[in-house]
Design an enzyme around this catalytic site. Structure first.
Site, PDB file in Angstrom:
ATOM      1  CG  HIS A   1      -2.094  -7.176   7.382  1.00  0.00           C
ATOM      2  ND1 HIS A   1      -1.860  -7.541   5.884  1.00  0.00           N
ATOM      3  CD2 HIS A   1      -3.430  -8.123   7.023  1.00  0.00           C
ATOM      4  CE1 HIS A   1      -2.156  -7.939   5.535  1.00  0.00           C
ATOM      5  NE2 HIS A   1      -2.881  -8.396   5.814  1.00  0.00           N
TER       6      HIS A   1
ATOM      7  CE  LYS B   1      -3.795  -1.996   2.642  1.00  0.00           C
ATOM      8  NZ  LYS B   1      -5.189  -1.882   1.516  1.00  0.00           N
TER       9      LYS B   1
ATOM     10  CD  GLU C   1     -11.245  -5.953   7.240  1.00  0.00           C
ATOM     11  OE1 GLU C   1     -10.886  -6.265   6.262  1.00  0.00           O
ATOM     12  OE2 GLU C   1     -10.934  -7.078   8.721  1.00  0.00           O
TER      13      GLU C   1
END
Ligand code: BG6
Length: 487
Positions: free
Chosen positions: A252, A194, A228
């Site tokens: 992550h 990312k 999320e």
């Protein structure tokens, strides 16, 4: 070293699956449209389903249409690109599959007039990683030596999850290392692809103003949230045996932590960078049970593939300490979960309060805060206090903000897989996890997976209320600066 090959071949195992259709091929398509692919790239799809080359291309095109950053109609390269896509149906444990892979690679070499770099992409369930790697070794496909003077680079790209605990990750590393040397292994963590995650490095090490403050003298605490709103849905079968600690923390969240906490590397080389990240992982203090809150959203037990009495956590909050000179005593609060109020990933550094308050009319000024917004709206925000206009000397917080979309336009940020595939094609392992990194991360996470039953929380909340208590104990609260603003 002979001549460098100009062409590359990506052999995708599991090519009929979701990952290839939604991520890998759309990413390759966008890279091609942007003119970024280094030389010709051939794709050989391998899977058990029966596809013709044509059927395979059609299946992939649907993925490109639905998911590629660069739309196929606007770029119009697909008819030409797709000629380099071929399909080979075969079992993963069948030596004949690998014989045919070899023949295909040799035919491509002959057409190219020399060996092409070869990437074996394991886009298959983790239980097949070992089988495929062993078979590649048995077929001699792991070696880089080409015929004649040119040499091919051969890599294997391994998807997550890499193991499900320290023992299985070690065993998998050992098994892979029997066939491929460590510098041939690229372990995917798509967070490292990312833009905003890579920007942590640029922000920290391309600016002189923040780094001197980036330590225990000025920073009160750090928060890393990857929230999320989606629930587990169709992935119940996988998720049930993983849970949030294996699915998000081991990879992550710990990657975000290491990039935030690491020392400046001497160079931006794969090893220098990963050495510094490893030092952070080595310095992490094992959390005690009181540093951990586990949660499970209400309704998880009714998801397909989930045991009726499942204790799999879908949320976790963890307080961590990095025991080194830079970070001694600074808590790092990490949280991640599904079914939460909003989708937001951010890293927030809260600075210490001013040592002496000059402005009695103000409520104590709120501490400065720096938020790095990773998604959905990529941005960086800094909160500071100013004088409120008018009589007296009271202060108020305001923010200074940079938003990627305002500065660079809406469509500029490449997908994570674009960057990772490009780096893999170019042989740069910086944004891939090294064996020791993976094992140290598991060493930390393993004990947390045995820390008891999760607490229930409502879908659409910010997790169990105990997570608030975890952070409130030190006078803090969870911040969602990237959705609420910092000021
Ligand atoms: C994956 C996890 O690695 O990351 C998923 O397996 C999760 O459960 C996803 O939803 C989140 O990725 P992103 O890029 O949407 O934040």
């Amino acid at each position: 070293m002979g001549e460098q090959p100009v062409a590359s071949t990506i052999v995708i195992f599991g090519a009929s699956g979701d990952l290839a259709q939604r991520k890998l091929v759309p990413a390759l398509h966008s890279l091609a449209c942007d003119g970024l692919l280094p030389g010709r790239v051939h794709i050989v799809g391998v899977a058990r389903s029966a596809y013709t080359d044509e059927g395979f291309r059609e299946h992939l095109y649907q993925g490109i249409e639905a998911y590629a950053r660069r739309e196929p109609r606007a770029c119009e390269l697909w008819p030409r690109l797709s000629e380099a896509y071929t399909y080979l149906a075969g079992g993963y444990d069948d030596p004949d599959t690998y014989r045919r892979v070899r023949e295909t690679l040799e035919a491509l070499d002959a057409a190219e007039g020399g060996p092409s770099n070869t990437l074996f992409y394991l886009a298959v369930p983790p239980s097949l990683y070992g089988t495929i790697v062993d078979a590649l070794g048995a077929a001699g496909l792991n070696r880089g030596q080409g015929e004649g003077k040119a040499e091919r680079r051969v890599c294997v790209i391994v998807e997550k999850p890499f193991g499900r605990d320290l023992a299985s990750a070690r065993a998998l590393n050992e098994r892979i290392h029997k066939t491929f040397s460590e510098d041939q292994v690229l372990r995917i963590d798509h967070y490292l692809g990312k833009e905003t995650v890579q920007n942590i490095l640029a922000f920290r090490f391309a600016n002189a103003i923040f780094e001197p403050l980036w330590n225990r003298q000025y920073i009160d605490h750090v928060q890393i949230s990857v929230a999320e709103s989606i629930v587990v849905g169709r992935r119940g079968g996988y998720y049930e045996s993983a849970g949030v600690l294996r699915d998000m923390f081991q990879n992550h969240l710990l990657q975000l932590l290491t990039l935030t906490a690491m020392e400046p590397p001497a160079a931006l080389s794969a090893d220098a960078l990963r050495d510094e990240k490893v030092k952070v992982l080595q310095a992490l203090r094992a959390p005690r049970p009181e540093d951990v809150v586990l949660g499970q959203y209400e309704g998880y037990l009714e998801e397909e593939g989930v045991a009726p009495d499942s204790q799999t956590p879908t949320y976790a909050a963890v307080r961590l300490y990095v025991d080194n000179w830079r970070w001694q005593g600074v808590p790092f609060y990490l949280q991640s979960g599904k079914g939460l109020k909003e989708k937001v990933s951010e890293i927030t550094l809260q600075f210490k309060r001013v040592p002496h308050l000059l402005f009695p009319e103000s409520a104590s000024p709120r501490p400065n805060r720096l938020a790095i917004c990773i998604q959905p709206d990529e941005a960086i925000q800094l909160r500071f206090d100013i004088k409120k206009p008018g009589a007296g000397m009271s202060t108020a917080p305001v923010d200074m903000a940079f938003a990627y979309s305002e500065h660079f336009g809406d469509s500029v940020l490449p997908e994570a897989y674009e960057r990772l595939l490009l780096d893999a094609l170019q042989g740069d392992a910086s944004l891939f996890a090294r064996a020791d990194e993976i094992e140290l991360a598991w060493k930390l996470i393993d004990p947390l997976t045995r820390m008891g039953a999760p607490l229930r929380y409502a879908i659409g909340s910010w997790g169990p209320s105990r997570a608030k208590d975890l952070i409130a104990a030190e006078g803090c609260s969870w911040m969602y600066s990237c959705v609420d603003g910092v000021a």
